[in-house]
Scaffold this motif. Structure first.
Motif, PDB file in Angstrom:
ATOM      1  N   TYR A  24       0.861  -1.191   0.000  1.00 20.26           N
ATOM      2  CA  TYR A  24       0.000   0.000   0.000  1.00 20.26           C
ATOM      3  C   TYR A  24       0.895   1.237   0.000  1.00 20.26           C
ATOM      4  CZ  TYR A  24      -3.556  -3.365   1.287  1.00 20.26           C
ATOM      5  OH  TYR A  24      -4.393  -4.444   1.274  1.00 20.26           O
ATOM      6  N   GLY A  25       1.930   1.159   0.814  1.00 22.44           N
ATOM      7  CA  GLY A  25       2.839   2.296   0.920  1.00 22.44           C
ATOM      8  C   GLY A  25       3.562   2.611  -0.378  1.00 22.44           C
ATOM      9  N   SER A  26       4.064   1.577  -1.060  1.00 20.19           N
ATOM     10  CA  SER A  26       4.808   1.821  -2.296  1.00 20.19           C
ATOM     11  C   SER A  26       3.890   2.343  -3.397  1.00 20.19           C
ATOM     12  CB  SER A  26       5.528   0.547  -2.759  1.00 20.19           C
ATOM     13  OG  SER A  26       4.618  -0.462  -3.088  1.00 20.19           O
ATOM     14  N   VAL A  27       2.632   1.910  -3.380  1.00 21.54           N
ATOM     15  CA  VAL A  27       1.671   2.387  -4.376  1.00 21.54           C
ATOM     16  C   VAL A  27       1.485   3.886  -4.168  1.00 21.54           C
ATOM     17  CG1 VAL A  27      -0.750   2.392  -5.071  1.00 21.54           C
ATOM     18  CG2 VAL A  27       0.417   0.232  -4.643  1.00 21.54           C
ATOM     19  N   ALA A  28       1.287   4.263  -2.910  1.00 24.29           N
ATOM     20  CA  ALA A  28       1.093   5.674  -2.584  1.00 24.29           C
ATOM     21  C   ALA A  28       2.329   6.474  -2.976  1.00 24.29           C
ATOM     22  CB  ALA A  28       0.823   5.819  -1.085  1.00 24.29           C
ATOM     23  N   GLU A  29       3.485   5.913  -2.682  1.00 22.68           N
ATOM     24  CA  GLU A  29       4.738   6.602  -2.986  1.00 22.68           C
ATOM     25  C   GLU A  29       4.906   6.783  -4.489  1.00 22.68           C
ATOM     26  OE1 GLU A  29       8.100   4.691  -1.296  1.00 22.68           O
ATOM     27  OE2 GLU A  29       9.527   6.094  -2.194  1.00 22.68           O
ATOM     28  N   ALA A  30       4.569   5.727  -5.235  1.00 20.95           N
ATOM     29  CA  ALA A  30       4.704   5.782  -6.695  1.00 20.95           C
ATOM     30  C   ALA A  30       3.801   6.856  -7.295  1.00 20.95           C
ATOM     31  CB  ALA A  30       4.366   4.426  -7.293  1.00 20.95           C
ATOM     32  N   LEU A  31       2.732   7.186  -6.584  1.00 19.72           N
ATOM     33  CA  LEU A  31       1.805   8.203  -7.086  1.00 19.72           C
ATOM     34  C   LEU A  31       2.123   9.590  -6.528  1.00 19.72           C
ATOM     35  CD1 LEU A  31      -1.500   6.173  -6.931  1.00 19.72           C
ATOM     36  CD2 LEU A  31      -0.124   6.773  -8.934  1.00 19.72           C
ATOM     37  N   GLY A  32       3.245   9.673  -5.825  1.00 16.50           N
ATOM     38  CA  GLY A  32       3.654  10.970  -5.300  1.00 16.50           C
ATOM     39  C   GLY A  32       3.107  11.328  -3.939  1.00 16.50           C
ATOM     40  N   ARG A  33       2.568  10.331  -3.223  1.00 12.75           N
ATOM     41  CA  ARG A  33       2.043  10.610  -1.879  1.00 12.75           C
ATOM     42  C   ARG A  33       2.493   9.533  -0.906  1.00 12.75           C
ATOM     43  NH1 ARG A  33      -0.298  12.881  -5.188  1.00 12.75           N
ATOM     44  NH2 ARG A  33      -1.533  14.767  -5.167  1.00 12.75           N
ATOM     45  N   PRO A  34       3.798   9.521  -0.593  1.00 14.85           N
ATOM     46  CA  PRO A  34       4.409   8.531   0.291  1.00 14.85           C
ATOM     47  C   PRO A  34       3.703   8.308   1.625  1.00 14.85           C
ATOM     48  CG  PRO A  34       5.732  10.519   0.143  1.00 14.85           C
ATOM     49  CD  PRO A  34       4.716  10.597  -0.945  1.00 14.85           C
ATOM     50  N   ARG A  35       2.872   9.260   2.039  1.00 19.31           N
ATOM     51  CA  ARG A  35       2.193   9.084   3.334  1.00 19.31           C
ATOM     52  C   ARG A  35       0.721   8.735   3.179  1.00 19.31           C
ATOM     53  NH1 ARG A  35       6.663  10.833   3.376  1.00 19.31           N
ATOM     54  NH2 ARG A  35       8.003  11.180   5.169  1.00 19.31           N
ATOM     55  N   ALA A  36       0.290   8.422   1.959  1.00 19.99           N
ATOM     56  CA  ALA A  36      -1.127   8.129   1.734  1.00 19.99           C
ATOM     57  C   ALA A  36      -1.475   6.648   1.649  1.00 19.99           C
ATOM     58  CB  ALA A  36      -1.602   8.852   0.479  1.00 19.99           C
ATOM     59  N   GLY A  37      -0.671   5.838   2.290  1.00 21.25           N
ATOM     60  CA  GLY A  37      -0.926   4.402   2.247  1.00 21.25           C
ATOM     61  C   GLY A  37      -2.316   4.045   2.720  1.00 21.25           C
ATOM     62  N   ARG A  38      -2.758   4.760   3.719  1.00 23.27           N
ATOM     63  CA  ARG A  38      -4.082   4.476   4.258  1.00 23.27           C
ATOM     64  C   ARG A  38      -5.180   4.720   3.224  1.00 23.27           C
ATOM     65  NH1 ARG A  38      -4.922   5.936  10.496  1.00 23.27           N
ATOM     66  NH2 ARG A  38      -6.348   4.253  10.959  1.00 23.27           N
ATOM     67  N   ALA A  39      -5.013   5.785   2.478  1.00 23.58           N
ATOM     68  CA  ALA A  39      -6.007   6.120   1.450  1.00 23.58           C
ATOM     69  C   ALA A  39      -5.994   5.028   0.383  1.00 23.58           C
ATOM     70  CB  ALA A  39      -5.661   7.472   0.829  1.00 23.58           C
ATOM     71  N   VAL A  40      -4.822   4.462   0.132  1.00 19.79           N
ATOM     72  CA  VAL A  40      -4.719   3.399  -0.873  1.00 19.79           C
ATOM     73  C   VAL A  40      -5.558   2.210  -0.406  1.00 19.79           C
ATOM     74  CG1 VAL A  40      -3.174   1.741  -1.972  1.00 19.79           C
ATOM     75  CG2 VAL A  40      -2.431   4.096  -1.630  1.00 19.79           C
ATOM     76  N   GLY A  41      -5.438   1.910   0.875  1.00 14.07           N
ATOM     77  CA  GLY A  41      -6.207   0.797   1.420  1.00 14.07           C
ATOM     78  C   GLY A  41      -7.695   1.035   1.262  1.00 14.07           C
ATOM     79  N   GLY A  61       0.412  -5.663   2.585  1.00 15.92           N
ATOM     80  CA  GLY A  61       0.973  -4.799   3.613  1.00 15.92           C
ATOM     81  C   GLY A  61       2.488  -4.678   3.487  1.00 15.92           C
ATOM     82  N   ALA A  62       3.057  -3.721   4.177  1.00 21.91           N
ATOM     83  CA  ALA A  62       4.487  -3.455   4.100  1.00 21.91           C
ATOM     84  C   ALA A  62       5.353  -4.635   4.520  1.00 21.91           C
ATOM     85  CB  ALA A  62       4.824  -2.238   4.945  1.00 21.91           C
ATOM     86  N   GLY A  63       4.838  -5.510   5.373  1.00 19.45           N
ATOM     87  CA  GLY A  63       5.630  -6.643   5.827  1.00 19.45           C
ATOM     88  C   GLY A  63       5.656  -7.782   4.829  1.00 19.45           C
ATOM     89  N   GLY A  64       5.021  -7.600   3.681  1.00 20.06           N
ATOM     90  CA  GLY A  64       5.001  -8.662   2.691  1.00 20.06           C
ATOM     91  C   GLY A  64       3.913  -9.667   3.012  1.00 20.06           C
ATOM     92  N   LYS A  65       3.024  -9.278   3.896  1.00 17.70           N
ATOM     93  CA  LYS A  65       1.926 -10.160   4.276  1.00 17.70           C
ATOM     94  C   LYS A  65       0.593  -9.615   3.776  1.00 17.70           C
ATOM     95  CE  LYS A  65       2.510 -10.134   8.688  1.00 17.70           C
ATOM     96  NZ  LYS A  65       2.390 -10.519  10.097  1.00 17.70           N
ATOM     97  N   PRO A  66      -0.301 -10.514   3.341  1.00 21.87           N
ATOM     98  CA  PRO A  66      -1.614 -10.114   2.840  1.00 21.87           C
ATOM     99  C   PRO A  66      -2.347  -9.349   3.947  1.00 21.87           C
ATOM    100  CG  PRO A  66      -1.140 -12.343   2.182  1.00 21.87           C
ATOM    101  CD  PRO A  66      -0.091 -11.960   3.182  1.00 21.87           C
ATOM    102  N   SER A  67      -3.157  -8.397   3.575  1.00 19.87           N
ATOM    103  CA  SER A  67      -3.874  -7.600   4.571  1.00 19.87           C
ATOM    104  C   SER A  67      -5.198  -8.242   4.953  1.00 19.87           C
ATOM    105  CB  SER A  67      -4.123  -6.210   4.015  1.00 19.87           C
ATOM    106  OG  SER A  67      -4.627  -6.298   2.709  1.00 19.87           O
ATOM    107  N   ALA A  68      -5.645  -7.988   6.126  1.00 17.37           N
ATOM    108  CA  ALA A  68      -6.884  -8.584   6.610  1.00 17.37           C
ATOM    109  C   ALA A  68      -8.059  -7.641   6.465  1.00 17.37           C
ATOM    110  CB  ALA A  68      -6.709  -8.962   8.074  1.00 17.37           C
ATOM    111  N   GLY A  69      -8.205  -6.731   7.380  1.00 13.97           N
ATOM    112  CA  GLY A  69      -9.287  -5.769   7.286  1.00 13.97           C
ATOM    113  C   GLY A  69     -10.637  -6.358   7.592  1.00 13.97           C
ATOM    114  N   GLY A  70     -10.731  -7.057   8.703  1.00 14.50           N
ATOM    115  CA  GLY A  70     -12.026  -7.586   9.100  1.00 14.50           C
ATOM    116  C   GLY A  70     -12.285  -8.992   8.607  1.00 14.50           C
TER     117      GLY A  70
END
Length: 125
Positions: A24-41, A61-70
């Motif tokens: 999520y973080g790298s996607v945000a970073e690639a789009l020019g918003r390194p701190r918008a990982g949450r928005a990506v989610g 997720g950043a740890g290389g692990k699939p995300s849960a989210g409920g």
DNA sequence: CTACTGACTGATC
DNA sequence: TGATCAGCCAGTA
């Protein structure tokens, strides 16, 4: 030019090659918003409403692990789909981002120009 | 415009 | 290794 950030996210995620992933973080970073990982989610949570299909399972997720989210089943399904593309997970249920993380060509070029090309050079293929 | 909500992340315990 | 805390963000009510 009024493309929403969400649409940019979908467009980028759709470019991720099979067998490769992004966080999520790298996607945000690639789009020019390194701190918008949450928005990506948040965007991925609604990718089903996108005009075209989005390979959401290639974003983790950043740890290389699939995300849960409920939903505790999502991570399992996500790993299943990724394994079908050749990605291997360790006993902790995580994959090695140093090997599978995909760096968008545009961003990669920028990294090479800069200085540290760490993970950008060791990507397979 | 303000308030709240998450498929985030790194630091702490 | 796993749970908790506090910043950060765009989208939605």
């Amino acid at each position: 030019m009024s493309k929403t950030f969400t649409e940019e996210i979908y467009a980028l995620v759709r470019r991720i090659p099979s067998g490769r992933v992004m966080t999520y973080g790298s996607v945000a970073e690639a789009l020019g918003r390194p701190r918008a990982g949450r928005a990506v989610g948040t965007a991925m949570a609604r990718c089903g409403e996108a005009s075209k299909p989005v390979p959401w399972y290639r974003v983790m997720g950043a740890g290389g692990k699939p995300s849960a989210g409920g939903d505790s089943r999502r991570p399992q399904k996500q790993r299943q789909l990724l394994r079908a593309e050749g990605i291997v997970f360790d006993r902790a249920g995580a994959c090695d981002l140093e090997i599978y993380e995909w760096i968008p060509p545009s961003l990669k070029r920028r990294v090479l120009e800069g200085k540290s090309l760490a993970s950008a050079e060791i990507t397979p293929e």
